[in-house]
Design an enzyme around this catalytic site. Structure first.
Site, PDB file in Angstrom:
ATOM      1  N   ALA A  62       0.892  -1.097   0.138  1.00  0.00           N
ATOM      2  CA  ALA A  62       0.110   0.111  -0.146  1.00  0.00           C
ATOM      3  C   ALA A  62       1.018   1.218   0.146  1.00  0.00           C
ATOM      4  O   ALA A  62       2.251   1.412   0.488  1.00  0.00           O
ATOM      5  CB  ALA A  62      -0.917  -0.150   1.074  1.00  0.00           C
ATOM      6  N   GLY A 103       0.102  -5.599   0.176  1.00  0.00           N
ATOM      7  CA  GLY A 103      -0.656  -5.641  -0.830  1.00  0.00           C
ATOM      8  C   GLY A 103      -0.106  -6.045  -1.989  1.00  0.00           C
ATOM      9  O   GLY A 103      -0.963  -6.536  -3.103  1.00  0.00           O
ATOM     10  N   GLU A 106      -0.432  -9.739  -1.940  1.00  0.00           N
ATOM     11  CA  GLU A 106      -1.918 -10.125  -2.156  1.00  0.00           C
ATOM     12  C   GLU A 106      -2.324 -10.109  -3.487  1.00  0.00           C
ATOM     13  O   GLU A 106      -2.835 -10.771  -3.997  1.00  0.00           O
ATOM     14  CB  GLU A 106      -2.743  -9.191  -1.274  1.00  0.00           C
ATOM     15  CG  GLU A 106      -2.345  -9.494   0.338  1.00  0.00           C
ATOM     16  CD  GLU A 106      -3.229  -8.651   1.174  1.00  0.00           C
ATOM     17  OE1 GLU A 106      -3.174  -7.257   1.231  1.00  0.00           O
ATOM     18  OE2 GLU A 106      -4.186  -9.097   1.861  1.00  0.00           O
ATOM     19  N   GLU A 126       1.663  -6.507   7.611  1.00  0.00           N
ATOM     20  CA  GLU A 126       0.603  -5.873   8.437  1.00  0.00           C
ATOM     21  C   GLU A 126       0.517  -5.914   9.830  1.00  0.00           C
ATOM     22  O   GLU A 126       0.086  -4.934  10.535  1.00  0.00           O
ATOM     23  CB  GLU A 126      -0.783  -6.120   7.773  1.00  0.00           C
ATOM     24  CG  GLU A 126      -1.121  -5.750   6.243  1.00  0.00           C
ATOM     25  CD  GLU A 126      -0.276  -6.566   5.335  1.00  0.00           C
ATOM     26  OE1 GLU A 126       0.304  -7.738   5.443  1.00  0.00           O
ATOM     27  OE2 GLU A 126      -0.636  -6.475   3.887  1.00  0.00           O
TER      28      GLU A 126
END
Ligand code: NAD
Length: 715
Positions: A62, A103, A106, A126
């Site tokens: 992110a 992210g 992911e 995270e």
């Protein structure tokens, strides 16, 4: 700005996304990724898509610069992008070279196939921000690597080399060369059979799911009982056994819950605070730096040895100077011993140890160190000894060399002025053990030149430290605050709490160790020496005499086998009858009938003691921002990371409530009303409805001047 490059390579559409420095998923990148995917879908010649990050990495995840801004919430969100890639009817291969985190990982999990370079690192960090991977990571990863590995990765946040996961279903190929080329070859090697293969459609088969999850829960609760994020991560991984849509809904709900948790807010504050601390308003990044290729350390004791190791680890040849041969030999032996221990643990190779020891140059003569770019003095904490050392340094050091002192409390300006080059002098306050602790307090003297400060900040980076700049005052930011904290801890003992109760209360709040255990570990004599100096220097200096009485018994702590606790077997603290009697006697002498003190009062008094002096430090311009004070306490003094530091904690509680509590403590018949007089900044912020985080910069900094010289402990 060009965020996704679209290129054709035979039947492949190669989408390369770019957002320096870590290819993070800003709103612009997210939108561009969807556009590029649509273009590939409509491009008739394209049979499959290769997705890669620009440069030498896939993605760091992110975009932290977007945190808390509307852009972070704007569509498409990352999970929409991932869903679109997974839904693509043309197969998508993630080509992973270098870092692939959060992210970014992911997104790779949402692709149909994954090809990685062997040294690429994947991970879901995270949890270190008090969050969970909220874009499908907790649902897809266990389906590919199994529950145990997924739990280990998600709960540790570790970056795992692709080669270590080569045998799992996570990767279709792990290669040594260019992952994009390998992805195209991989597709070519499977003509016809390369069809979209969606991880979300796989079932999670794990007969021991309950047992693995229970074990993980027990472990995280034992390790960090207050931390919610690891527990929520486990709940999500358990939910991966449900159909994907159900598990994802749970992941989403728990992610949003964690986003609002005080724990995550504290951890995210710590994260940003660390990144902000090395920025100094009047020192632009373009400030020219002085060279830093050779260093010297004066004094080969506890700190000098550790500081020398920091330089050697960074590949900087270092002279180590001592007063006599015996002390020098002891220092060198200690350094070698630290390296030997690392070799024994498998953390360092023999070759590397020898290389580092080879860069250490032990000397007894000042003339030998004159050509060093920086010299750090770490001799006894006595002004006369320091001044004698600086006189020698002033004589021998080449023009332009940086002269630094590791003093914990002494006046850096006085040291600077004793030389003919005060602009070249500053404090570099390392924490013990210097080769382990991350904090570096850089003490800016009134006359320190800007390029000297900029170079010290660069040195902090080179040595992998977290730097915070402090103005000159007695104890600088950290130790000045610590004195108030330990003073308050001693007042609490006088009034009725035991050292054991106080330590337990602070540990329940999240400190790794309470103040009395810390005293025993660091050596109670250190504080005793400082108090002796203060009593001599400042008539009316107020500090409970109980810790002095403890030291008079020789109870210096672990090193003496006895302190606030007994240490019959070395390190394990056991309650002490001698100390109980000493305390009872001390109370009788003061005419105090002990009262029962609850843990909440202990925590508030100790933490607000830090806050009150922290406010003075901010107001005086000794610290440039409240978050710098938080960084000092988080990285140097064990303040619980999930609480974000003392100043953040006070803001989170609400300054009016903190202020009210201080007034209450001031009314305590055995208290110290002067101590609990709220700092002027707190009074102003309460009156204006402000907070430390939004407080205007101190007048001392606002004028662009260097922090005022302030010697003495406030309050
Ligand atoms: P130490 O007693 O372990 O080491 C000091 C060393 O300096 C000794 O080896 C001594 O022989 C040497 N020395 C004394 N005079 C000298 C001279 N004129 N020339 C060369 N060498 C000389 O002390 P330490 O704990 O390493 O502390 C050193 C400095 O670091 C002090 O200013 C202290 O306040 C500061 N400091 C200490 C800590 C800590 O936790 N120990 C933490 C931060 C800062």
């Amino acid at each position: 700005m060009h965020h996704v490059d679209y290129a054709r390579d035979g039947a492949a559409a190669v989408l390369t996304f770019s957002n320096p420095p870590v290819n993070s998923f800003s709103h612009a990148v997210r939108s561009a990724l969807l556009d590029a995917l649509d273009r590939a879908a409509m491009d008739d010649g394209v049979r499959f898509v290769v997705l890669a990050g620009a440069g030498s990495l896939f993605s760091g995840g992110a975009d932290i610069r977007e945190f808390g801004t509307p852009a972070a919430r704007a569509a498409p969100q990352l999970r929409d992008v991932i869903a679109a890639f997974e839904a693509s009817t043309k197969p998508v291969i993630a080509a992973i070279g270098g870092m692939c985190l959060g992210g970014g990982f992911e997104l790779a999990l949402g692709c149909h196939y994954r090809v990685a370079r062997a040294d690429a690192r994947v991970g879901l960090p995270e949890v270190t921000l008090g969050l969970l991977p909220g874009a499908g990571g907790t649902q897809r990863l266990p389906r590919l690597v199994g529950v145990e590995t997924a739990l280990n990765m998600i709960l540790s946040g570790d970056r795992v080399p692709a080669r270590d996961l080569a045998k799992t279903a996570l990767f279709d190929r792990v290669v040594d060369g260019d992952p994009v080329r390998a992805a195209i070859e991989f597709a070519g090697s499977a003509p016809g059979s390369l069809v979209p293969r969606r991880v979300s459609e796989l079932a999670l088969v794990e007969p021991n799911l309950e047992a693995l999850a229970d074990f993980a829960l027990m472990t995280v609760k034992a390790r960090a009982p207050l931390a919610l994020a690891p527990q929520r991560c486990i709940e999500c991984v358990k939910a991966a056994a449900k159909p994907f849509s159900e598990g994802s809904a749970i992941e989403r709900r728990l992610f949003l819950e964690l986003m609002q948790s005080p724990e995550s807010m504290g951890l995210r504050h710590s994260f940003f605070a660390e990144r902000a601390s090395a920025k100094v308003a009047d020192i632009p990044e373009s400030t020219p730096l002085r060279p830093l290729t050779k260093a010297a350390v004066i004094g080969a004791g506890t700190m000098g040895g550790g500081i020398a190791i920091c330089f050697l680890n960074a590949g900087i040849p270092t002279w180590l100077l001592e007063a006599d041969q015996a002390a020098l030999d002891r220092g060198v032996t200690r350094i070698k011993g630290i390296y030997d221990a690392q070799v024994k643990k498998g953390k360092l190779t023999v070759v590397e140890r020898d290389k580092r020891m080879g860069m250490l140059l032990p000397v007894l003569q000042y003339d030998a160190v004159g050509s060093a770019d920086i010299v750090i003095e770490a001799v006894f904490e006595r002004m006369d000894v320091k001044l004698a050392v600086f006189a020698e340094l002033d004589r021998v050091m080449k023009p332009g060399a940086i002269l630094a002192t590791n003093t914990s409390t002494l006046d850096v300006n006085a040291i600077a002025r004793s030389t003919k080059r005060p602009a070249d002098v500053l404090g570099t306050h390392f924490f013990s053990p210097a080769n382990v602790m991350r904090l570096l307090e850089i003490v800016r003297g009134t006359e320190t030149a800007k390029d000297v400060l900029a170079t010290a900040l660069a040195l902090g980076k080179t040595l992998r430290k977290v730097s915070v700049v402090s103005g000159v005052c007695d104890g600088f930011i950290g130790n000045r605050m610590l004195e108030h904290y330990t003073k308050q801890a001693n007042y609490l003992v006088e009034e009725g709490a035991s050292p054991r109760q106080i330590d337990a209360a602070m540990e329940a709040f999240g400190f790794a160790m309470g103040p009395f255990k810390v005293g025993d570990l660091a050596g109670n004599d250190i504080g005793w020496n400082v108090r002796k100096r203060r009593r001599a220097e400042k008539p009316g200096y107020k500090f409970p005499t109980l810790p002095d009485k403890l030291c008079e018994l020789g109870r210096f702590g672990q090193k003496a086998g006895a302190g606030w606790y007994e240490y019959p077997d070395g390190r394990k603290p056991l309650p002490s009858k001698v100390v109980d009697e000493l305390i009872a006697e001390h109370r009788r002498g003061l005419g105090i009938t002990p009262r029962k003190i609850d843990d909440a009062e202990i925590v508030d008094r100790l933490v607000y003691a830090l806050v009150n002096v922290g406010a003075c430090i901010l107001d005086e311009g000794i610290a440039a921002r409240s978050s710098d004070i938080d960084v000092v306490y988080l990285t140097g003094y064990g303040f619980p990371a999930m609480r974000g530091g003392p100043m953040f904690h006070a803001d989170a509680v609400g300054l009016p409530l903190v202020h009210r509590r201080m007034r209450e403590f001031a009314r305590n018949p055995h208290g110290d009303p002067e101590f609990w007089k709220p700092a002027a900044l707190i009074e102003r912020l309460v009156a204006s409805g402000g907070s430390f985080a939004t407080a205007p910069p101190s007048a001392a900094n606002e004028s662009g001047q260097k922090p005022a010289e302030k010697v003495g402990v406030a309050a």
